[in-house]
Design a protein around this motif. Structure first.
Motif, PDB file in Angstrom:
ATOM      1  N   TYR A  60       0.841  -1.187   0.000  1.00 44.52           N
ATOM      2  CA  TYR A  60       0.000   0.000   0.000  1.00 44.52           C
ATOM      3  C   TYR A  60       0.883   1.246   0.000  1.00 44.52           C
ATOM      4  O   TYR A  60       1.841   1.345   0.752  1.00 44.52           O
ATOM      5  N   LYS A  62       0.032   5.415  -0.335  1.00 37.28           N
ATOM      6  CA  LYS A  62      -1.036   6.408  -0.475  1.00 37.28           C
ATOM      7  C   LYS A  62      -0.849   7.292  -1.716  1.00 37.28           C
ATOM      8  O   LYS A  62      -1.799   7.518  -2.465  1.00 37.28           O
ATOM      9  N   ALA A 122     -11.470   8.161  -1.230  1.00 34.39           N
ATOM     10  CA  ALA A 122     -11.021   6.994  -0.462  1.00 34.39           C
ATOM     11  C   ALA A 122      -9.498   6.879  -0.499  1.00 34.39           C
ATOM     12  O   ALA A 122      -8.868   6.575   0.511  1.00 34.39           O
ATOM     13  N   SER A 125      -8.026   9.321   1.823  1.00 32.87           N
ATOM     14  CA  SER A 125      -8.244   9.049   3.249  1.00 32.87           C
ATOM     15  C   SER A 125      -7.047   8.315   3.859  1.00 32.87           C
ATOM     16  O   SER A 125      -6.832   8.368   5.065  1.00 32.87           O
ATOM     17  N   GLY A 126      -6.287   7.614   3.011  1.00 36.85           N
ATOM     18  CA  GLY A 126      -5.150   6.858   3.527  1.00 36.85           C
ATOM     19  C   GLY A 126      -5.566   5.569   4.227  1.00 36.85           C
ATOM     20  O   GLY A 126      -4.757   4.903   4.869  1.00 36.85           O
ATOM     21  N   ASP A 127      -6.845   5.212   4.100  1.00 39.33           N
ATOM     22  CA  ASP A 127      -7.381   4.025   4.775  1.00 39.33           C
ATOM     23  C   ASP A 127      -7.609   2.924   3.730  1.00 39.33           C
ATOM     24  O   ASP A 127      -8.414   3.065   2.822  1.00 39.33           O
ATOM     25  N   VAL A 128      -6.890   1.804   3.889  1.00 42.10           N
ATOM     26  CA  VAL A 128      -6.949   0.734   2.889  1.00 42.10           C
ATOM     27  C   VAL A 128      -8.351   0.131   2.794  1.00 42.10           C
ATOM     28  O   VAL A 128      -8.802  -0.229   1.697  1.00 42.10           O
ATOM     29  N   ALA A 129      -9.048   0.041   3.928  1.00 40.59           N
ATOM     30  CA  ALA A 129     -10.394  -0.552   3.908  1.00 40.59           C
ATOM     31  C   ALA A 129     -11.330   0.303   3.045  1.00 40.59           C
ATOM     32  O   ALA A 129     -12.124  -0.220   2.258  1.00 40.59           O
ATOM     33  N   GLN A 130     -11.215   1.619   3.192  1.00 42.82           N
ATOM     34  CA  GLN A 130     -12.035   2.528   2.370  1.00 42.82           C
ATOM     35  C   GLN A 130     -11.675   2.403   0.899  1.00 42.82           C
ATOM     36  O   GLN A 130     -12.539   2.414   0.027  1.00 42.82           O
ATOM     37  N   ARG A 132     -10.425  -0.212  -0.577  1.00 43.47           N
ATOM     38  CA  ARG A 132     -10.915  -1.509  -1.046  1.00 43.47           C
ATOM     39  C   ARG A 132     -12.400  -1.416  -1.428  1.00 43.47           C
ATOM     40  O   ARG A 132     -12.810  -1.880  -2.496  1.00 43.47           O
TER      41      ARG A 132
END
Ligand code: HEC
Length: 152
Positions: A60, A62, A122, A125-130, A132
């Motif tokens: 990952y 960003k 998304a 956001s830096g959030d992998v779940a978002q 995805r």
């Protein structure tokens, strides 16, 4: 020539050149087909980066995610002008329904374009779940159209 007249003449020249380019493209269906396929390929390439990242197949990152998502969002606006009516045959996988059921095609194109800004958000956001979830939503919007409008 006064300044206003000059501005009007220049604007007219720009319009004339632009119309000529559009007409030339209309007369070359093979170029329209290559154009839209190229944009579609680029979307697929950038979505591939994001989907491998979302699955953890590549690390990952960003910045890389934001870059790819931004490209997808921009590319999502571009292919449509290549679907000119005279380009329904030849080296294309577009089904005739693209032109027969244009309202549906345009709706699915619009739905995809309403998902891609969320992909950029998304990624930012830096959030992998978002990321995805957003990759899944855009991928679904791509497939919704391919299911009906692209020859397998
Ligand atoms: C509204 C319809 C629609 C949407 C949405 C759409 N596509 Fe397509 N796509 C097509 C059609 C139609 C073709 C066939 C184009 C042709 O061969 O002339 C195509 C072709 C392709 C191809 C093959 C290009 C080639 O060289 O043969 C790829 C790759 C592709 N799309 C990726 C994507 C991706 C990725 C998305 C989502 C980000 C997407 N498409 C969204 C309609 C759509």
């Amino acid at each position: 020539m006064n300044r206003n007249a000059f501005a009007a003449a220049s604007a007219f020249a720009v319009v004339a050149v632009f119309s000529a380019a559009v007409v030339a493209q209309d007369m070359r269906p093979d170029r329209a087909i290559k154009y839209r396929q190229g944009i579609m390929q680029a979307q697929g390439w950038q979505m591939g980066v994001l989907s491998r990242m979302a699955k953890g197949e590549i690390p990952y990152n960003k910045d890389q995610a934001v870059r790819a998502a931004t490209f997808v969002n921009e590319l999502s606006k571009m292919s449509w002008e290549g679907f000119v009516p005279v380009s329904d045959s030849g080296n294309t996988k577009a089904r005739p329904d693209v032109w027969k059921d244009k309202a549906k095609f345009d709706r699915l194109a619009q739905e995809m374009q309403s998902e891609t800004p969320k992909l950029v958000a998304a990624a930012n956001s830096g959030d992998v779940a978002q990321l995805r979830a957003a990759v899944g939503a855009v991928g679904k919007a791509c497939n919704n159209c391919h299911d009906d409008f692209q020859k397998q």
